[in-house]
Design an enzyme around this catalytic site. Structure first.
Site, mmCIF file in Angstrom:
data_model
loop_
_atom_site.group_PDB
_atom_site.id
_atom_site.type_symbol
_atom_site.label_atom_id
_atom_site.label_comp_id
_atom_site.label_asym_id
_atom_site.label_seq_id
_atom_site.Cartn_x
_atom_site.Cartn_y
_atom_site.Cartn_z
ATOM 1 N N ARG A 1 11.598 19.667 61.302
ATOM 2 C CA ARG A 1 12.402 20.883 61.129
ATOM 3 C C ARG A 1 11.588 21.954 60.416
ATOM 4 N NH1 ARG A 1 17.414 18.115 58.073
ATOM 5 N NH2 ARG A 1 15.705 16.732 57.507
ATOM 6 N N LYS B 1 12.986 19.862 53.348
ATOM 7 C CA LYS B 1 13.007 18.640 52.537
ATOM 8 C C LYS B 1 12.548 18.904 51.108
ATOM 9 C CE LYS B 1 14.383 15.444 53.461
ATOM 10 N NZ LYS B 1 15.847 15.084 53.457
ATOM 11 N N TYR C 1 16.726 21.246 50.380
ATOM 12 C CA TYR C 1 17.375 20.008 49.942
ATOM 13 C C TYR C 1 16.544 19.414 48.814
ATOM 14 C CZ TYR C 1 20.398 20.007 54.054
ATOM 15 O OH TYR C 1 21.322 20.341 54.989
ATOM 16 N N HIS D 1 18.207 16.566 46.410
ATOM 17 C CA HIS D 1 18.696 15.188 46.166
ATOM 18 C C HIS D 1 18.088 14.593 44.897
ATOM 19 C CE1 HIS D 1 20.451 15.250 50.175
ATOM 20 N NE2 HIS D 1 19.281 15.545 50.697
ATOM 21 N N GLU E 1 22.257 21.016 48.915
ATOM 22 C CA GLU E 1 23.352 20.034 49.000
ATOM 23 C C GLU E 1 24.387 20.160 47.897
ATOM 24 O OE1 GLU E 1 20.223 19.245 48.241
ATOM 25 O OE2 GLU E 1 20.217 17.987 46.453
ATOM 26 N N ASP F 1 19.595 9.191 50.887
ATOM 27 C CA ASP F 1 18.957 10.311 50.181
ATOM 28 C C ASP F 1 19.533 10.491 48.779
ATOM 29 O OD1 ASP F 1 21.346 11.264 51.079
ATOM 30 O OD2 ASP F 1 20.538 13.021 52.100
HETATM 31 N N1 LIG Z 1 19.902 10.325 55.588
HETATM 32 C C1 LIG Z 1 20.001 11.570 56.035
HETATM 33 O O1 LIG Z 1 19.179 12.037 56.817
HETATM 34 C C2 LIG Z 1 21.155 12.394 55.623
HETATM 35 C C3 LIG Z 1 21.948 11.979 54.602
HETATM 36 N N2 LIG Z 1 23.080 12.667 54.245
HETATM 37 C C4 LIG Z 1 23.848 12.083 53.138
HETATM 38 O O2 LIG Z 1 25.027 11.457 53.590
HETATM 39 C C5 LIG Z 1 25.919 11.306 52.481
HETATM 40 C C6 LIG Z 1 27.347 11.715 52.882
HETATM 41 O O3 LIG Z 1 27.397 13.124 53.063
HETATM 42 P P1 LIG Z 1 28.724 13.879 53.534
HETATM 43 O O4 LIG Z 1 29.443 13.104 54.565
HETATM 44 O O5 LIG Z 1 28.331 15.268 53.844
HETATM 45 O O6 LIG Z 1 29.594 13.866 52.199
HETATM 46 P P2 LIG Z 1 31.160 14.182 52.081
HETATM 47 O O7 LIG Z 1 31.370 14.660 50.692
HETATM 48 O O8 LIG Z 1 31.635 15.004 53.218
HETATM 49 O O9 LIG Z 1 31.829 12.733 52.259
HETATM 50 C C7 LIG Z 1 31.670 11.691 51.339
HETATM 51 C C8 LIG Z 1 32.917 10.838 51.359
HETATM 52 O O10 LIG Z 1 32.649 9.662 50.572
HETATM 53 C C9 LIG Z 1 33.871 9.303 49.973
HETATM 54 N N3 LIG Z 1 33.619 8.332 48.909
HETATM 55 C C10 LIG Z 1 33.106 8.536 47.665
HETATM 56 N N4 LIG Z 1 33.028 7.361 46.999
HETATM 57 C C11 LIG Z 1 33.517 6.400 47.846
HETATM 58 C C12 LIG Z 1 33.702 4.985 47.758
HETATM 59 N N5 LIG Z 1 33.407 4.316 46.643
HETATM 60 N N6 LIG Z 1 34.198 4.320 48.835
HETATM 61 C C13 LIG Z 1 34.520 4.985 49.956
HETATM 62 N N7 LIG Z 1 34.367 6.326 50.101
HETATM 63 C C14 LIG Z 1 33.875 7.016 49.052
HETATM 64 C C15 LIG Z 1 34.462 10.635 49.519
HETATM 65 O O11 LIG Z 1 35.845 10.549 49.246
HETATM 66 C C16 LIG Z 1 34.146 11.507 50.739
HETATM 67 O O12 LIG Z 1 35.209 11.533 51.668
HETATM 68 C C17 LIG Z 1 25.302 12.167 51.360
HETATM 69 O O13 LIG Z 1 24.597 11.336 50.472
HETATM 70 C C18 LIG Z 1 24.350 13.060 52.113
HETATM 71 O O14 LIG Z 1 23.315 13.573 51.317
HETATM 72 C C19 LIG Z 1 23.441 13.818 54.883
HETATM 73 C C20 LIG Z 1 22.656 14.309 55.898
HETATM 74 C C21 LIG Z 1 21.425 13.669 56.308
HETATM 75 C C1 LIG Z 2 20.568 16.380 54.065
HETATM 76 C C2 LIG Z 2 19.193 15.928 54.197
HETATM 77 O O1 LIG Z 2 18.632 15.390 53.281
HETATM 78 C C3 LIG Z 2 18.480 16.107 55.425
HETATM 79 O O2 LIG Z 2 18.996 16.770 56.323
HETATM 80 O O3 LIG Z 2 17.360 15.604 55.546
HETATM 81 MG MG LIG Z 3 17.919 13.486 53.291
#
Ligand SMILES: NC(=O)C1=CN([C@@H]2O[C@H](COP(=O)(O)OP(=O)(O)OC[C@H]3O[C@@H](n4cnc5c(N)ncnc54)[C@H](O)[C@@H]3O)[C@@H](O)[C@H]2O)C=CC1
Ligand SMILES: CC(=O)C(=O)O
Ligand SMILES: [Mg+2]
Length: 371
Positions: free
Chosen positions: A15, A75, A94, A96, A118, A270
């Site tokens: 990206r 990133k 981002y 994190h 974020e 992340d």
């Molecule tokens: N690996 C990657 O490439 C990427 C990772 N992410 C990550 O994904 C994760 C989720 O992001 P979003 O969906 O945008 O967040 P969000 O805030 O929209 O959703 C998170 C959900 O987790 C729930 N939650 C919190 N604690 C909980 C528990 N103990 N049990 C069950 N549910 C629980 C919350 O109530 C909420 O509904 C973040 O850490 C974000 O940084 C996002 C984009 C890319």
């Molecule tokens: C959210 C994030 O860390 C990514 O898009 O890579």
């Molecule tokens: Mg990430």
């Protein structure tokens, strides 16, 4: 303002922080936009595209950073990039940080002003600059998990929709936010039997209403997590406590109760990951196996679909980028109560409580530094 867009250097990160369309908007307002040579290539944007939009192409990465006031990235800065940051820089990307103590301390030492995508908020309680990439990662999680379920990848050899006479796979999504809902939608579309666990009853009500029972909703408790581990072919980790390290919801012990060859996709990696056995992986080597369970833990999933992701990201960041460039960080953040929580580090101090808490550091109220 002098705005710089470096080429991303994280493993398989294709990206770029700004499309030519975004560069045109900045240039039209009189800003001096420098884009590192070939920065947009992985996302399908050529240097000529940026030049046509009014940006300058800079081949010398040292000069690019030295000349910049505002640095736009995707990133978190890699070690070589942290070394380039100085107090003159405002970094918008981002970060994190709650999962990265060394990076946090490096940014503090740099003296730069570091604003994280974020942790910005919106009036509906959402995270508007995380949401577009969460949408991408949620949709990708099921593709990645389905591939990992194949025998050649170490998986159980299960096809998500099953076939007539053979039941579909069970997919459990922990966390029903943006990642979780998008993952669940994809899994449903592929014919899996899908359950979402969340701690927020309000969120489960929205999902129940939206999918009319086609996706099961379960309140997230230790019992529910235990059943999910025993019964699922794929578990997707999608929880978030904004800015904080993710809670460990599936322990190593629970892996022993899972079906051999089932798959854990930890999108929350992340923020440190929500499975005890998760560790960050890259697109070059996305999976590893612990106790017979395949783990997929890529921390920059959207980087693999860089064209779609870059456009989605710039669409969301552009209004904030324009505000930073037009007004400077102090005025832009003080004018917008939802932009202010984006500030994570300024002049050597952490300005985001959950990040400070993660490492036992002191934090400073961001409102006090923009006054
Ligand atoms: N690996 C990657 O490439 C990427 C990772 N992410 C990550 O994904 C994760 C989720 O992001 P979003 O969906 O945008 O967040 P969000 O805030 O929209 O959703 C998170 C959900 O987790 C729930 N939650 C919190 N604690 C909980 C528990 N103990 N049990 C069950 N549910 C629980 C919350 O109530 C909420 O509904 C973040 O850490 C974000 O940084 C996002 C984009 C890319
Ligand atoms: C959210 C994030 O860390 C990514 O898009 O890579
Ligand atoms: Mg990430």
């Amino acid at each position: 303002m002098r705005v710089a867009v470096p080429k991303e250097i994280k493993n398989h990160e294709y990206r770029v922080a700004l499309t030519p369309t975004g560069a045109r908007e900045l240039a039209a307002r009189g800003h001096d936009v420098s884009v590192q040579a070939s920065a947009g290539e992985g996302a399908g944007f050529s240097d000529a595209d940026y030049e046509a939009a009014g940006a300058r192409i800079e081949a010398d990465v040292e000069a690019l950073w030295q000349g910049a006031e505002l640095v736009l990235k995707v990133k978190e800065p890699q070690p070589g990039e942290v070394a380039r940051l100085t107090p003159q820089h405002t970094l918008f990307t981002y970060l994190h940080l709650a999962a990265e103590e060394t990076l946090t301390r490096g940014l503090m030492k740099s003296g730069a002003t570091c604003i994280a995508y974020e942790t910005l908020t919106d009036a509906r309680g959402g995270l508007p600059l995380l949401a577009p990439m969460s949408t991408v990662a949620g949709r990708m999680a099921v593709q990645a998990g389905a591939h990992s379920l194949e025998k050649a990848q170490g998986g159980a050899g299960v096809l998500l929709p099953g076939v007539p006479g053979v039941a579909p796979a069970n997919v459990t999504v922990i966390g029903g936010g943006v990642v979780g809902e998008n993952a669940a939608r994809m899994a449903l579309g592929l014919g899996a039997d899908v359950t979402i666990l969340d701690k927020s009853l309000e969120r489960l009500e929205v999902l129940d209403d939206r999918y009319q029972g086609r996706i099961k909703t379960v309140y997230s408790t230790a019992d529910a997590l235990d059943s999910a581990a025993r019964e699922s072919d794929m578990v997707i980790g999608a929880v978030l406590i904004p800015g904080a390290a993710a809670p460990k919801l599936i322990t190593r012990e629970m892996l022993g109760h899972m079906k051999p060859g089932s798959v854990l996709v930890d999108v929350a990696i992340d923020q440190g990951g929500c499975f005890e056995t998760s560790k960050p992986t890259t697109h070059a080597e996305p999976t590893y196996i612990v106790d017979g369970i395949v783990h997929y833990c890529v921390a920059n999933m959207p980087g693999a679909v860089a064209r779609t992701s870059t456009q989605g990201l710039t669409n969301a960041t552009l209004p904030f980028v324009l505000a930073l460039a037009d007004k400077g960080w102090k005025q832009a953040l003080s004018d917008d109560a939802h932009f202010l929580p984006g500030l994570n580090v300024h002049a050597g101090q952490v300005t985001y409580q959950a990040v400070a808490d993660a490492f036992g550091l002191d934090s400073v109220d961001p409102a006090s530094v923009v006054r």
